[in-house]
Design a protein around this motif. Structure first.
Motif, PDB file in Angstrom:
ATOM      1  N   TYR A   1     -96.849  -0.155  49.302  1.00 26.96           N
ATOM      2  CA  TYR A   1     -97.400   0.811  50.250  1.00 26.96           C
ATOM      3  C   TYR A   1     -96.314   1.684  50.874  1.00 26.96           C
ATOM      4  CZ  TYR A   1    -102.320  -0.650  50.572  1.00 26.96           C
ATOM      5  OH  TYR A   1    -103.647  -0.887  50.313  1.00 26.96           O
ATOM      6  N   GLY A   2     -95.049   1.319  50.674  1.00 26.94           N
ATOM      7  CA  GLY A   2     -93.983   2.026  51.364  1.00 26.94           C
ATOM      8  C   GLY A   2     -94.071   1.816  52.859  1.00 26.94           C
ATOM      9  N   ARG A   3     -94.612   0.648  53.227  1.00 29.49           N
ATOM     10  CA  ARG A   3     -94.837   0.369  54.659  1.00 29.49           C
ATOM     11  C   ARG A   3     -93.576  -0.153  55.335  1.00 29.49           C
ATOM     12  NH1 ARG A   3     -94.532  -0.166  58.976  1.00 29.49           N
ATOM     13  NH2 ARG A   3     -95.946  -0.972  60.573  1.00 29.49           N
ATOM     14  N   GLY A   4     -92.694  -0.753  54.570  1.00 33.95           N
ATOM     15  CA  GLY A   4     -91.480  -1.297  55.156  1.00 33.95           C
ATOM     16  C   GLY A   4     -90.437  -1.564  54.090  1.00 33.95           C
ATOM     17  N   LEU A   5     -89.259  -1.957  54.531  1.00 37.49           N
ATOM     18  CA  LEU A   5     -88.151  -2.278  53.635  1.00 37.49           C
ATOM     19  C   LEU A   5     -88.201  -3.754  53.259  1.00 37.49           C
ATOM     20  CD1 LEU A   5     -85.341  -0.455  55.629  1.00 37.49           C
ATOM     21  CD2 LEU A   5     -86.057   0.160  53.303  1.00 37.49           C
ATOM     22  N   VAL A   6     -87.886  -4.060  52.018  1.00 41.12           N
ATOM     23  CA  VAL A   6     -87.754  -5.447  51.576  1.00 41.12           C
ATOM     24  C   VAL A   6     -86.262  -5.715  51.375  1.00 41.12           C
ATOM     25  CG1 VAL A   6     -88.308  -7.150  49.815  1.00 41.12           C
ATOM     26  CG2 VAL A   6     -90.033  -5.473  50.508  1.00 41.12           C
ATOM     27  N   ILE A   7     -85.782  -6.752  52.035  1.00 35.95           N
ATOM     28  CA  ILE A   7     -84.355  -7.041  52.070  1.00 35.95           C
ATOM     29  C   ILE A   7     -84.110  -8.484  51.633  1.00 35.95           C
ATOM     30  CG2 ILE A   7     -82.324  -7.177  53.594  1.00 35.95           C
ATOM     31  CD1 ILE A   7     -83.773  -5.199  55.464  1.00 35.95           C
ATOM     32  N   GLY A   8     -82.989  -8.734  50.964  1.00 32.39           N
ATOM     33  CA  GLY A   8     -82.617 -10.111  50.639  1.00 32.39           C
ATOM     34  C   GLY A   8     -82.343 -10.350  49.174  1.00 32.39           C
ATOM     35  N   GLU A   9     -82.937 -11.414  48.631  1.00 30.66           N
ATOM     36  CA  GLU A   9     -82.759 -11.782  47.233  1.00 30.66           C
ATOM     37  C   GLU A   9     -84.075 -11.618  46.479  1.00 30.66           C
ATOM     38  OE1 GLU A   9     -80.857 -15.678  46.721  1.00 30.66           O
ATOM     39  OE2 GLU A   9     -80.519 -15.679  48.878  1.00 30.66           O
ATOM     40  N   THR A  10     -83.985 -11.499  45.165  1.00 38.59           N
ATOM     41  CA  THR A  10     -85.193 -11.481  44.343  1.00 38.59           C
ATOM     42  C   THR A  10     -85.933 -12.794  44.539  1.00 38.59           C
ATOM     43  OG1 THR A  10     -84.186 -10.034  42.707  1.00 38.59           O
ATOM     44  CG2 THR A  10     -86.089 -11.326  41.995  1.00 38.59           C
ATOM     45  N   SER A  11     -87.239 -12.710  44.749  1.00 32.64           N
ATOM     46  CA  SER A  11     -88.040 -13.882  45.100  1.00 32.64           C
ATOM     47  C   SER A  11     -88.268 -14.811  43.910  1.00 32.64           C
ATOM     48  CB  SER A  11     -89.379 -13.434  45.698  1.00 32.64           C
ATOM     49  OG  SER A  11     -90.093 -12.658  44.758  1.00 32.64           O
ATOM     50  N   PHE A  12     -89.018 -15.872  44.132  1.00 33.65           N
ATOM     51  CA  PHE A  12     -89.196 -16.977  43.186  1.00 33.65           C
ATOM     52  C   PHE A  12     -89.802 -16.541  41.855  1.00 33.65           C
ATOM     53  CE2 PHE A  12     -91.302 -20.720  41.440  1.00 33.65           C
ATOM     54  CZ  PHE A  12     -90.389 -21.736  41.667  1.00 33.65           C
ATOM     55  N   GLY A  13     -90.809 -15.681  41.920  1.00 31.11           N
ATOM     56  CA  GLY A  13     -91.448 -15.210  40.691  1.00 31.11           C
ATOM     57  C   GLY A  13     -92.700 -15.956  40.296  1.00 31.11           C
TER      58      GLY A  13
END
Length: 727
Positions: free
Chosen positions: A486-498
């Motif tokens: 949605y472009g609602r916010g920034l995602v920060i950190g590591e690539t998630s579990f999957g």
């Protein structure tokens, strides 16, 4: 079969391994489980019926000789994952059983599973006897020797080779205690108890435990997230999801022959009694005001829990040894009236981070919400849809608090959040978007449905960031993926579990309409979910907009490490609003983050520690040379002291655990239970450079968009809340 009122779950969780199922602690072995009960046989057949039927399972598999061999392999792994008990000769003798697992499940006999377990218990006895015998001698730690502790991918060893492997394992245990300052007599006593406990753990696995371990070898051969729960395990699982239970409000832990109070839940019945304190050892349990007191010394932890839990309003009497008196001190008794206890420690929590004014920018206050799981009290919601425990309801309340505090932005911290309720993932997303699709769900027949937020308005429309890591899975990935799409916010950190699959909790007692719990529950994969963009998180996870260095090796942890996980795929996108497009902003944010990371001492320390841990883990062995180990221990101690001094000099918060991080050589059940619980609490107050940096990145975004109106128009062109992202 008809499934009623399904509970849809998105989880990345594992059942306890056999040796984690701590049981009675006397030296006598429980009766050897030789076969399933009638109810267990029926449960196995019910599970077979569900998993082989495409109406229920997303990826049903025929239970034949091919699958039987996979079940065989997984069962051996569940019992002896590190290949330290079974010998290569045992495995050769088991070979004819490879193709009998399917017949055992279909017929309900399960004889091969119990035959293998009988050998397992014998081998544990032999290995423990051998290890305890080694304690009579002294060890030489001057040689250039090493212990290869990770045997999972190595061949099964012969009995003589296992002797050598176990000798090195015992040497390592001894060396750890020696380096921690223990004397030989204390080391022998500690290790002898430790190995005796290991034996008891295997000896006291009951038929219910063996049945669950074996049936999960079958369910996990279907896919990694299909699991069988016995009635007792199912009850515990549901309580974890609801964050509530009916009991006295105490966390119990095994301490040698006793089940002890590790923590007392604030405001719970045990706490309100004012008598029973952490460290107390429970020796007897009586029901009601006058029921017979049952001696529970040496009982399984879950058996003691079962005696203590009960309906709200009923009474339970506990006889216990206060921590202050030790095991030889006088006992005391307390009568407690059970009540519904909320597990607040596992609920959403908030804090604020204040970023000082610098570079012409004003001071910023960023709100943080730490969400450990997407929990929901399913039964409570059915009883009263206006009052039930829910992650979304709790987060909404915290957002209102932030609104009154006038924070400049919010970080949703989903690190190590393994998932939970699909409904919660959708509803939580709805707090930040004004109606629209959140996730697509494709069933086994190919039909795709869309789960959407249908509630008008938002609970919060200001600057938002989502912090994730490799431990963020399932529902966490739905939420983070939707915020990103949605472009609602920034995602920060590591690539998630999957993990991109959906599970349903199926009560096996529904079909016979049992009044009592007899057959347990099945958590089975019923669908695959896709982001509104059409992409699946399966295998690939959610890739952050601003990435931190990986703390976990993606080849060791994540959906892609399962050999039978579903492949990644993609479906059509569904129309959804685009609040913004952060791509034009990311280069500036990355540049500012990089500059800060190079000078941020805490971030640099974290990065150094991660690299050290990953380097050591990749070796899969440890030196048994005392000189090498002592030098490494001293290096780590010097590093901790230097960092504390630097913290003082720089005015940074001190690490509350700096003086207690050295390896004490003990296991959790061997430590002082009160001090260990206090140490766990202190860990919550350790400096968190990743969280602070996430808040700084979000503050950067607010500042840059406020300074550059042209860029702001590019990034937030269609957002009704664009003004809230700028100064």
């Amino acid at each position: 079969m008809k499934v009623k009122a399904p509970v849809v779950l998105l989880l990345a969780a594992a059942l306890a391994t056999p040796l984690a199922l701590m049981a009675r602690s006397d030296n006598k072995a429980a009766a050897l489980p030789t076969g399933p009960t009638a109810d267990q046989s029926t449960a196995g057949k019910l599970v077979y019926g569900v998993l082989s039927d495409s109406r229920y399972a997303y990826r049903p598999k025929k239970l034949d000789d091919a699958l039987s061999q996979d079940i065989f392999r997984r069962y051996l792994k569940a019992l002896d994952n590190n290949k330290q008990f079974f010998t290569s000769e045992d495995i050769a003798k088991f070979e004819p059983l490879k193709t009998q697992m399917d017949d055992a499940i279909i017929s309900g006999t399960l004889t091969p599973a119990y035959d293998i377990f009988a050998v397992y218990r014998q081998r544990v006895q032999q290995r423990v006897d051998y290890a305890r015998g080694l304690l009579k001698q002294n060890f030489d730690f001057t040689a250039e020797d090493r212990w290869d502790y990770d045997r999972e991918d190595l061949p099964w060893a012969s009995a003589s080779d296992l002797d050598a492997i176990w000798k090195k394992s015992v040497k390592n245990d001894w060396l750890r205690l020696k380096l921690a300052g223990k004397q030989p007599d204390d080391i022998r006593k500690t290790l002898d108890k430790r190995y005796a406990t290991l034996l008891r753990s295997a000896n006291e696995l009951e038929s219910e435990d063996v049945f669950q371990i074996f049936l999960n070898a079958y369910t996990n051969s279907i896919d990694p997230h299909t699991d069988y729960f016995t009635p007792r395990t199912a009850e515990n699982f549901n309580q974890q999801m609801s964050l509530s239970l009916e009991g006295i409000g105490a966390v119990l832990q095994r301490q040698e022959d006793y089940v002890a109070i590790r923590e007392v839940v604030p405001g719970g019945p045990a706490d309100l009694s004012g008598k029973i304190k952490p460290g107390a050892r429970i020796i007897g349990v009586g029901q009601g005001a006058s029921g017979e007191m049952t001696d529970v010394i040496g009982w399984r932890t879950d058996d003691v829990v079962e005696q203590i839990r009960g309906k709200k309003g009923t009474q339970v009497r506990l006889e216990y040894l206060p921590a202050s008196g030790g095991v030889d001190g006088p006992s005391a008794q307390v009568t407690i009236t059970r009540d519904r206890v909320k597990l607040e420690e596992q609920a959403a929590k908030s804090e604020t981070i204040t970023l000082p004014a610098q570079g012409g920018q004003p001071e910023r206050k960023v709100g943080v919400i730490k969400l450990p799981a997407f929990y929901q009290d399913f039964e409570g919601r059915r009883r009263n849809p206006n009052d039930f425990t829910s992650a979304t309801r709790d987060v909404s309340r915290l957002l209102k608090k932030f609104e009154s505090e006038k924070v400049d932005g919010v970080v949703m911290d989903l690190r190590n959040n393994g998932g939970g309720s699909l409904d919660e993932a959708v509803e939580l997303t709805g707090l930040f978007i004004d109606q629209g699709p959140v996730v697509q769900v494709r069933e086994s027949g190919g039909r795709v449905s869309v789960s959407a937020d249908r509630t008008a308005g938002t609970a919060y429309d200001g600057p938002l960031a989502v912090l994730i890591n490799r431990g963020s899975a399932s529902a966490s990935e739905i939420f983070a993926g939707a915020i990103q799409d949605y472009g609602r916010g920034l995602v920060i950190g590591e690539t998630s579990f999957g993990k991109g699959t959906v599970q349903n909790l199926l009560d096996l007692d529904r079909w016979p309409a049992n009044e009592t719990k007899r057959f347990g529950q099945l958590k089975l994969t019923i669908a695959q979910f896709f982001r509104v963009s059409g992409s699946s998180t399966q295998h690939k996870g959610v890739v952050p907009d601003i990435a931190f260095p990986a703390s976990l090796d993606a080849t060791e942890y994540g959906e892609n490490t399962y050999d039978n996980a579903l492949p990644w795929t993609k479906i059509a996108e569904v129309p959804h609003m685009q609040y913004g497009n952060f791509a034009p902003l990311l280069p500036q944010l990355q540049k500012r983050h990089n500059a800060r990371a190079q000078t941020d001492k805490e971030f640099q320390w974290w990065y150094q520690d991660v690299n050290e841990v990953r380097t050591e883990a990749a070796k899969k062995y440890i030196s048994l040379n005392e000189g090498e180990r002592r030098a490494e221990r001293e290096r780590q101690e010097t590093k901790r002291k230097q960092r504390q001094e630097e913290r003082r000099a720089l005015g940074l918060p001190l690490d509350p655990l700096a003086d207690s991080l050295a390896d004490d050589g003990l296991g959790a059940s061997e430590r002082d239970i009160v001090k260990d619980a206090e140490r766990e609490k202190l860990a919550e107050d350790r400096p968190d450079p990743l969280l602070r940096e996430s808040a700084a990145i979000l503050a950067d975004a607010v500042a840059v968009l406020g300074e550059d109106r042209k860029l702001s128009a590019q990034v937030l062109p269609a957002s009704s809340s664009a003004a809230h992202w700028t100064d």
